[in-house]
Design a protein around this motif. Structure first.
Motif, mmCIF file in Angstrom:
data_model
loop_
_atom_site.group_PDB
_atom_site.id
_atom_site.type_symbol
_atom_site.label_atom_id
_atom_site.label_comp_id
_atom_site.label_asym_id
_atom_site.label_seq_id
_atom_site.Cartn_x
_atom_site.Cartn_y
_atom_site.Cartn_z
ATOM 1 N N ARG A 264 -7.508 5.476 -5.259
ATOM 2 C CA ARG A 264 -6.691 4.270 -5.421
ATOM 3 C C ARG A 264 -7.069 3.484 -6.668
ATOM 4 O O ARG A 264 -8.188 3.589 -7.171
ATOM 5 N N VAL B 145 -2.547 6.946 2.970
ATOM 6 C CA VAL B 145 -2.783 5.540 2.600
ATOM 7 C C VAL B 145 -2.543 4.517 3.708
ATOM 8 O O VAL B 145 -2.002 3.468 3.389
ATOM 9 N N ILE C 217 -2.296 5.538 -6.477
ATOM 10 C CA ILE C 217 -2.300 4.933 -5.154
ATOM 11 C C ILE C 217 -2.588 3.458 -5.385
ATOM 12 O O ILE C 217 -3.535 3.107 -6.082
ATOM 13 N N CYS D 160 0.866 -1.186 0.000
ATOM 14 C CA CYS D 160 0.000 0.000 0.000
ATOM 15 C C CYS D 160 0.898 1.230 0.000
ATOM 16 O O CYS D 160 1.485 1.581 1.013
ATOM 17 N N CYS E 42 -4.412 -0.594 -1.099
ATOM 18 C CA CYS E 42 -4.628 0.344 0.006
ATOM 19 C C CYS E 42 -6.097 0.320 0.434
ATOM 20 O O CYS E 42 -6.964 -0.075 -0.341
ATOM 21 N N SER F 203 -8.424 5.582 1.101
ATOM 22 C CA SER F 203 -7.167 6.240 0.762
ATOM 23 C C SER F 203 -7.409 7.299 -0.299
ATOM 24 O O SER F 203 -8.229 7.119 -1.187
#
Length: 145
Positions: A101, A127, A69, A49, A73, A77
């Protein structure tokens, strides 16, 4: 007599081992020994993550950056990605967008007529802890507008 002393030591060792496995005295040790596989999986997921940044590029007078991202995660996030221009000793965000993400997010900035500058892309994400990564730097002269 000797046999009895060894038997007592063996019984104490067995009792201690039984307490550890059952979660009695020393349950922290038992948790790490018994839940090792789950702990390793959680550590692996936490390690993957992270925020990721791509190369900053340009097409004529448009500075382009991207980042993401990681999809492992938590669903809450979030973050931002920005194109930055160097101004003296500091960097200024000139174009920013929100990042969620799972997929690459692109950001761009048209620098027509702004002269010669250094440019880069930066991603900032929660995150769930704060992470930031910075791309490569480009220096070029923007064409007239």
């Amino acid at each position: 007599m000797k046999t009895k002393g060894i038997s007592a030591s063996l019984a104490a060792a067995t009792l201690t081992a039984g307490l550890l496995v059952a979660g009695g005295a020393g349950s922290a040790q038992a948790t790490s020994a018994v839940g090792g596989a789950g702990s390793a999986q959680a550590a692996s997921a936490a390690a993957s993550c992270d925020v990721h940044i791509g190369l900053t590029t340009r097409r004529r007078a448009v500075v382009i950056g991207y980042g993401s991202i990681h999809s492992s995660c938590p669903s809450d996030s979030y973050g931002s990605i920005s194109v930055q221009r160097r101004s003296g000793i500091r960097w200024i965000d000139v174009s920013t967008r929100t990042v969620s993400r799972g997929s690459d997010h692109y950001v761009q900035y048209g620098c027509y007529g702004e002269g010669t500058h250094s440019w880069r892309t930066v991603i900032r994400g929660f995150v769930p802890d704060y992470r930031t990564k910075i791309s490569n730097e480009l220096r070029f002269t923007c064409p007239p507008g």
